[in-house]
Enzyme design. Sequence first.
Site, PDB file in Angstrom:
ATOM      1  N   GLU A 147     -70.121  54.339 -32.212  1.00 45.79           N
ATOM      2  CA  GLU A 147     -71.560  54.147 -31.984  1.00 45.79           C
ATOM      3  C   GLU A 147     -72.016  53.033 -32.903  1.00 45.79           C
ATOM      4  O   GLU A 147     -71.911  53.153 -34.127  1.00 45.79           O
ATOM      5  CB  GLU A 147     -72.369  55.422 -32.275  1.00 45.79           C
ATOM      6  CG  GLU A 147     -72.246  56.463 -31.187  1.00 45.79           C
ATOM      7  CD  GLU A 147     -73.214  57.637 -31.349  1.00 45.79           C
ATOM      8  OE1 GLU A 147     -74.326  57.437 -31.860  1.00 45.79           O
ATOM      9  OE2 GLU A 147     -72.821  58.749 -30.967  1.00 45.79           O
ATOM     10  N   GLU A 204     -70.870  63.491 -34.827  1.00 41.35           N
ATOM     11  CA  GLU A 204     -71.772  63.592 -35.986  1.00 41.35           C
ATOM     12  C   GLU A 204     -71.900  65.049 -36.446  1.00 41.35           C
ATOM     13  O   GLU A 204     -73.003  65.590 -36.570  1.00 41.35           O
ATOM     14  CB  GLU A 204     -73.144  62.970 -35.661  1.00 41.35           C
ATOM     15  CG  GLU A 204     -73.025  61.492 -35.325  1.00 41.35           C
ATOM     16  CD  GLU A 204     -74.341  60.725 -35.292  1.00 41.35           C
ATOM     17  OE1 GLU A 204     -75.416  61.344 -35.405  1.00 41.35           O
ATOM     18  OE2 GLU A 204     -74.287  59.489 -35.150  1.00 41.35           O
TER      19      GLU A 204
HETATM   20  O1  AHR Z   1     -77.049  57.018 -29.613  1.00 41.78           O
HETATM   21  C1  AHR Z   1     -78.056  57.909 -29.897  1.00 41.78           C
HETATM   22  C2  AHR Z   1     -77.641  58.992 -30.878  1.00 41.78           C
HETATM   23  O2  AHR Z   1     -77.360  58.422 -32.112  1.00 41.78           O
HETATM   24  C3  AHR Z   1     -76.393  59.757 -30.539  1.00 41.78           C
HETATM   25  O3  AHR Z   1     -76.606  60.790 -29.654  1.00 41.78           O
HETATM   26  C4  AHR Z   1     -75.979  60.296 -31.872  1.00 41.78           C
HETATM   27  O4  AHR Z   1     -74.598  60.506 -31.960  1.00 41.78           O
HETATM   28  C5  AHR Z   1     -76.488  59.252 -32.852  1.00 41.78           C
HETATM   29  O5  AHR Z   1     -77.174  59.813 -33.893  1.00 41.78           O
END
Ligand code: AHR
Length: 535
Positions: free
Chosen positions: A339, A205
Site C-alpha cells: 500500500e 495492518e
Molecule cells: O487504502 C486505504 C486503507 O489504508 C486500507 O484499507 C488500509 O490497509 C490502510 O490503512
Amino acid sequence: MAPATAHRSESMRAFLAIVTLVVMAVAAPTMAAQKVELSIDASKPGAKVDRNLFGQFAEHLGHGIYDGIWVGSDSTIPNTRGIRNDVVAALKAIQVPNVRWPGGCFADEYHWRDGIGPQRAVRLNPNWGGVIEPNTFGTHEFMDFIDQIGSAAYVSVNLGSGSPKEAADWLEYMTAAQATTLEKERAANGHPAPYKVAWLGLGNESWDCGGNMTPEYYLDRMKIFSHFVRNYNPAQTEQNQMLKIAVGPGGGEQRWTDWTETVMKAYQQHTWSWDMSGLSMHSYTVVKWPPAFKSVGFGEDEYAQILKAALEMDDLIKKHSAIMDKYDPQKKVALVVDEWGGWYAPLPGSNPGFLVQQNSLRDAILAALNINIFARHADRVRGANIAQMINVLQAMILTDHEKMVLTPTYYVYKMYVPFQDSTFVPVTFDAGSYKHGDFALPRVDAMAAKSKDGKLWVEITNVDPKQAAEVELNVSGINVKSASGETLTAPKVDSVNTFEAPNSVVPKPISAKAQGGKLILQLEPKSVTVVSVEQ
Ligand code: AHR
C-alpha cells in the site's frame, strides 16, 4: 456619447494590458535548461526489477469495486459478465501483474461465504462509510476480473475477525483440484477448474484496523494461518508456489522497527510448519493526518512539500531492509510495499469514507519517484501495490457511471511497462537541487534497465517545475545512435484529466539522435520521460 467613449477607453486599456503581457512574456529571459550528464554502465547488470512492483490494490471501498469494476450484467454500460469492458481494456494495456483484494481494512472483516453462490449476504462496510456491501462481487467475480485483465490474484485472508478454518476453507474452495465437498461447491458455482492464488496476504495492518495486535500476538496467529491455509492447486508447486505475505511495518518509528524485528527474528528460526515469502510495508505520502492537502487546485508549495515527503520512502525501505538483512541475509523474504501512494483530502462534496481524490501531474511524478526507489532496492523490494486501482486514493482510473478517464498516474504505469521483469542497470548522475521555500529536492531522478528482449530503457524525471533539463546520455562502451520514447508533462503542477477534458496530461513522443557521439535529450520542466536507447 459619454458611455460609448468610456467603453472605448476601457477596451483600449484592456488591449494595452494584453500587449504589455505579451511583450513581457516574449522578453522574459527563458531559464536556461539545466545540464545533466547521465552515465549508464550496461555491463554491470543488477537485480531483476520484478513485474510485481507494478501491482495494484482494489478494496471494497467507495467506488473502487462497485461502479469502478463491477456494474452487473444487466447494466447499460458495456460489460462482460458484469465487469466493465472499458476498464478491462485500459488495465490490460498496463499489464497489471497482480491485484490485491478484497482489502485493506475490509479484508479483516470479510467473510468469503457472503460472496459466493446465487444468494449473497447483504452486509455493512463499517470501515468505509458504513454503506451497504451487497457482496455481488465475490470470489468468482474477482477471479473472472483477474482473468479478463490477464493478471494474478493477491488474496488477503481475514486474520483479524475470521478463523484459520474459515481462511483454510476459502483456499481449499478456490484451489482444490480433487473432488472435495468444497471443490464440488466451486464447480457447482460455475468454475470446475481450480483457481490460482499467486499471493496470499496473512492479514492487513494487524497493528491497527486488522485487530490492534502486538507483534508477538500477531506472530502467534500468523504462524497458525501460515501453516493451515494451504494452496491445493497442482499447478502451484515449486516455482509457482503461492507467496505468503506477513503483515509488516507502517512507518519508521520504533514501534515499526520493533514489529519488523519480531517477525524477522522469528522467521530466522522458523521450522517446516510455517513460512513466509514476504513482509508487507504500508507507507502513504500524506504529510498531515487526517489528510489535508488538496489533490487539485494547489500550487508549487504543496507540489514541493508532497514530493519531498514521497522521497522518504527510500529511507524507510533502507531502515526495514537493514533489519531484514540481519535475519535473512540471503534476502529470501521480499519486502512488499503493498500500500503506497499520495493520500489527500477527500474531494469536496464526496463521501469522506470513499477516499475520492483527483490525480494530477504531481501524482505522476510521485509515482515515478517511488517506482525508481523500489527499482533501486529491487534485490529486496519485489512487490508493491499502489493504493488504489480505481476511484480511490491515487487511482489509475476514475469512473462516473458510463464515463471513464485515465489519470496521469495511469500513463506513468503505461510508460514503465518495459521495466516489468527487466534487469536493473546502474546510472550515475549529479541530480542537482530544486529549491522552493524551505524545501530542497533532487532536481532530477533517473533509472535504467534492460528489458526482457535485451533493449536498454532509461527513465528520467525532471522534478523542477520551472526549469527544463538538457540530459546528455552516455552508455559506457557503447556508441549510442538514438533514443525514442514518451514524455509526460502538462501546463501546471496540478493539471488533471477530467471527464470533460481527458487529454490534458497524456504522454507525447520524444526522440533524439546522437550528434558528435553525444545523445542529448531535452526534457520539459515537471516531466516524466521513458526512452529506449538504440546502439
Ligand atoms: O487504502 C486505504 C486503507 O489504508 C486500507 O484499507 C488500509 O490497509 C490502510 O490503512
